[in-house]
Motif scaffolding. Structure first.
Motif, short mmCIF file in Angstrom:
data_model
loop_
_atom_site.label_atom_id
_atom_site.label_comp_id
_atom_site.label_asym_id
_atom_site.label_seq_id
_atom_site.Cartn_x
_atom_site.Cartn_y
_atom_site.Cartn_z
N THR A 347 10.84 1.57 0.84
CA THR A 347 11.15 2.63 -0.03
C THR A 347 11.10 1.92 -1.31
O THR A 347 11.69 1.10 -1.69
CB THR A 347 12.36 3.34 -0.12
N ASP A 348 10.08 2.59 -2.17
CA ASP A 348 9.85 2.00 -3.82
C ASP A 348 9.62 0.44 -3.84
O ASP A 348 9.81 -0.15 -4.83
CB ASP A 348 11.15 2.64 -4.53
N GLY A 349 9.04 -0.06 -2.79
CA GLY A 349 8.62 -1.52 -2.97
C GLY A 349 9.89 -2.30 -2.79
O GLY A 349 10.04 -3.65 -3.00
N ASN A 350 10.83 -1.97 -1.87
CA ASN A 350 12.00 -2.73 -1.35
C ASN A 350 11.85 -3.62 -0.44
O ASN A 350 12.78 -4.21 -0.02
CB ASN A 350 13.19 -1.82 -1.15
N ARG A 351 10.86 -4.02 0.01
CA ARG A 351 10.25 -5.08 0.97
C ARG A 351 9.65 -6.05 0.36
O ARG A 351 8.88 -6.97 0.91
CB ARG A 351 9.77 -4.52 1.99
N THR A 352 9.42 -6.04 -0.91
CA THR A 352 8.47 -6.98 -1.75
C THR A 352 9.10 -8.39 -2.04
O THR A 352 10.44 -8.31 -1.88
CB THR A 352 7.85 -6.38 -3.03
#
Length: 466
Positions: A347-352
């Motif tokens: 969600t919203d780049g929370n694995r970058t």
């Protein structure tokens, strides 16, 4: 008149003698630019009322007024007054070679930054590596510079130690050995808007000491150490210790094991390397964890990924959940955002890269060095900052040791959060971690380096308890 002339002569002679006797040498005679030359841009440099004045000129590269001499170890001081709407810097141990970047000036720069960012006194590597010591990590240092007033700069470059002060307040502490000597230069930054032309910076009282150098006392500001697997004297004084000495795997073991994995990891050229297993998570040697557990701490590690790589740094690991080769815990994500598909999931780049994996995204304006280059991760885990809130909601303070957590990437903070709050548990409830009871609520745990089946290099692994 004769008496006044004699008095002035005596005063000036006494001042100069004292200056020389103390080991200081003036770099500016107050009259002209003897001993200096201009390189690169066409900004205007002149002497006015005993001061060097630099004036911006539009559509010309960064301009540098450089010393004819080069300096290795030194202590340098200068007073400067800069227009609030311009940027500048003091180059030192800097170089210009016609055969390298067409003579573009490059090297260390002590920042002059009157903007709201307030990074004056930070260290930038001009035309080379970029920011080495941004002042985001030193809030007190950001308050040192006085807009619209004369500011006093003090720079120490002794061996591999580079430290700066602005108006007596310590701003940067860098350990680096990229360049041992070079010239000093006064920068007028390039501008491309005609409306910004004519802005000025003034310098006076430029002096340098090169012999019998005495360091100022050590300070307690953060140290940026770019020499692999090395602790500086100040870091040792601050309580840091190495978790990897560049030679052995001492201090680490495999998850669920008593010993270090027999395969999948190795040490080479001062680097701890997890080997490729075609992207299979824990498909080779498995994750590794520290022998000790930690509750409140500061942790730093340099990492270098290969193209498309995935890995992570997990903390508060109990080995209660997971397998005999992997463990579940709070994770500082390490990822090639451009190539690995996981960057577009969650969600919203929370694995970058830099994110709290699957929970909180890292700041989108983070500084990331590309695969094959070194990045630095930093974790800061402190006691809670919301004791009153916890008490009012019937939480027990000891249940949330190390509640305040910060993720840093390349010396810039990319996120912060509080464990043990309703907001934190709401994030967990909608994540992949919802099925693990009490996830993220442990008081202490191991620190883990992940084997996600891709080759990743680690070095300069350091920790201190807070």
């Amino acid at each position: 008149m004769k008496i006044l002339t004699s008095f002035l002569f005596l005063f000036i002679s006494t001042f100069l003698f004292a200056n020389e006797a103390d080991g200081w040498n003036d770099l500016f005679n107050g009259k002209d630019l003897s001993g200096w030359k201009q390189l690169n841009g066409k900004a205007k440099y002149e002497v006015v009322d005993g001061e060097i004045v630099g004036t911006t000129v539009a559509n010309t590269p960064n301009s540098f007024l450089t010393t004819d001499k080069v300096y290795g170890d030194f202590i340098f001081e200068v007073d400067l007054l800069v227009d609030n709407e311009m940027n500048s810097g003091i180059q030192f141990r800097s170089l210009s070679d016609p055969n390298d970047m067409d003579g573009r000036v490059h090297g260390y720069q002590c920042e002059v930054d009157p903007s709201a960012r307030a990074w004056s006194g930070g260290i930038y590597d001009e035309a080379r590596r970029g920011w080495l010591y941004p002042l985001e990590m030193n809030p007190k240092g950001r308050e040192a510079f006085r807009r619209g007033e004369w500011n006093h700069y003090h720079i120490e470059a002794i061996g591999n130690s580079i430290r700066t002060w602005v108006n007596g307040i310590p701003c940067a502490d860098l350990i680096d050995d990229e360049t041992a000597k070079g010239f000093i230069a006064l920068q007028v930054h390039s501008i491309h808007d005609e409306s910004e032309a004519g802005k000025q910076i003034k310098w006076r009282n430029l002096r340098i000491k090169t012999e019998n150098l005495q360091r100022r006392p050590w300070t307690d500001i953060p140290v940026v150490n770019l020499i692999p697997n090395y602790l500086s004297p100040q870091e040792r004084a601050q309580g840091w210790r190495l978790l990897f000495n560049g030679e052995t795997t001492s201090g680490w073991r495999g998850v669920g094991k008593e010993a270090f994995p027999e395969k999948g990891w190795h040490v080479e050229n001062g680097e701890l390397i997890v080997e490729s297993a075609d992207g299979a998570e824990s498909g080779n040697g498995g994750d590794i964890v520290t022998l000790d557990e930690y509750s409140t701490f500061e942790f730093k590690v340099d990492f270098k990924i290969t193209e498309g790589a995935n890995s992570g740094i997990k903390y508060f690991i109990t080995e209660k959940y997971g397998s005999d080769m992997s463990a579940i815990g709070l994770e500082y994500q390490i990822l090639d955002d451009e190539r690995h598909p996981d960057a577009k999931k969650g969600t919203d780049g929370n694995r970058t890269i830099g994110s709290l994996y699957d929970l909180i995204p890292a700041h989108k304006n983070k500084i990331v060095h590309k695969p094959g280059e070194w990045n630095q991760a930093r974790l800061v885990v402190k006691g809670t900052r919301h004791e009153e809130w916890l008490k009012s909601n019937n939480f027990i303070a000891t249940d949330f040791v190390g509640a305040s957590v910060e993720h840093w990437l390349n010396n810039r903070k990319v996120l912060e959060y509080e464990r043990g709050t309703q907001a934190f548990y709401a994030l967990v409830a909608r994540s992949k971690y919802a099925k693990w009871d009490g996830f993220g609520g442990w008081e202490s745990g191991h620190i883990l380096l992940q084997d996600h089946g891709n080759e990743v290099h680690f070095r300069s692994i350091k920790i201190r308890k807070l």
